[in-house]
Scaffold this active site. Structure first.
Site, PDB file in Angstrom:
ATOM      1  CD  GLU A  45      -9.033   3.170 -33.880  1.00 38.24           C
ATOM      2  OE1 GLU A  45      -9.799   4.153 -33.684  1.00 38.24           O
ATOM      3  OE2 GLU A  45      -8.522   2.927 -34.977  1.00 38.24           O
ATOM      4  CG  HIS A 107      -8.942   8.322 -32.341  1.00 38.37           C
ATOM      5  ND1 HIS A 107      -8.999   9.558 -32.937  1.00 38.37           N
ATOM      6  CD2 HIS A 107      -8.715   7.442 -33.339  1.00 38.37           C
ATOM      7  CE1 HIS A 107      -8.828   9.434 -34.241  1.00 38.37           C
ATOM      8  NE2 HIS A 107      -8.643   8.146 -34.517  1.00 38.37           N
ATOM      9  CG  HIS A 109      -5.330   5.391 -35.974  1.00 39.38           C
ATOM     10  ND1 HIS A 109      -5.186   5.903 -37.239  1.00 39.38           N
ATOM     11  CD2 HIS A 109      -6.589   5.716 -35.585  1.00 39.38           C
ATOM     12  CE1 HIS A 109      -6.304   6.522 -37.600  1.00 39.38           C
ATOM     13  NE2 HIS A 109      -7.163   6.425 -36.603  1.00 39.38           N
ATOM     14  CG  ASP A 120      -9.734   9.324 -37.654  1.00 33.40           C
ATOM     15  OD1 ASP A 120     -10.572   8.827 -36.878  1.00 33.40           O
ATOM     16  OD2 ASP A 120      -8.602   8.828 -37.864  1.00 33.40           O
TER      17      ASP A 120
END
Length: 184
Positions: A45, A107, A109, A120
């Protein structure tokens, strides 16, 4: 779920905390985040912070930070630990006479249809309760689907697309200019 099919184009989203509020996400920032998506089976990630302007009730995302050496990442996690993210945000804030602001987090996934994990949700709750401002949270999936949400002290809500904007500028006769947009 927000589907972004034309990277490089600006995206306009609805800010769910304001009746007339919009979120303008610059196409260049979207394209840069897209380049960091997890395209291989082993890619970790990646993430960073979102920077831009608060033009109440609107948010305008014009920049982002990207993974750095001090960040920690695995296939299913990203921890933004490198001090360069905060240093970049502070530098941009100072260089814009304190008008550019930290607007949120992004970010990736490793999934086609991303959604926030419990990690998160917990991390974003910490951010939301530390400020009175509306913050933006973005998860870029491996394809065209992205998850985007806004949050403040009252909670977190998903954002929905308003329209995609394609900028066009046409030179008219005698040197005048026409500005506008096409709805994609």
């Amino acid at each position: 779920m927000v589907v972004l099919t034309a990277m490089g184009q600006d995206a306009v989203l609805v800010n769910p905390f304001y009746a007339d509020g919009l979120i303008l996400f610059e196409g260049g920032v979207l394209a840069s985040i897209t380049r960091h998506r997890q395209q291989s089976a082993t890619a970790p990630e990646q993430g960073g912070v979102l920077l831009g302007y608060r033009r109440d009730p609107h948010l305008h995302i014009v920049a982002a930070t990207f993974p750095a050496c001090g960040d920690r990442a695995t296939r299913i996690s990203f921890k933004r630990d490198d001090p360069s993210h905060a240093a970049t945000a502070l530098s941009m804030w100072k260089n814009t006479e304190r008008t550019m602001d930290y607007l949120g987090e992004w970010h990736t996934h490793p999934e086609a249809h991303p959604s926030p994990s419990s990690i998160d949700t917990h991390a974003w709750a910490t951010i939301r309760t530390a400020t009175h401002e509306v913050m933006l949270f973005v998860i870029a999936g491996i394809g065209e689907d992205w998850w985007m949400g806004c949050g403040n002290r009252k909670g977190r809500l998903p954002v929905r697309p308003y329209l995609s904007v394609v900028r066009w500028i046409v030179c008219q006769p005698k040197g005048s200019w026409s500005f506008g947009c096409d709805i994609a």
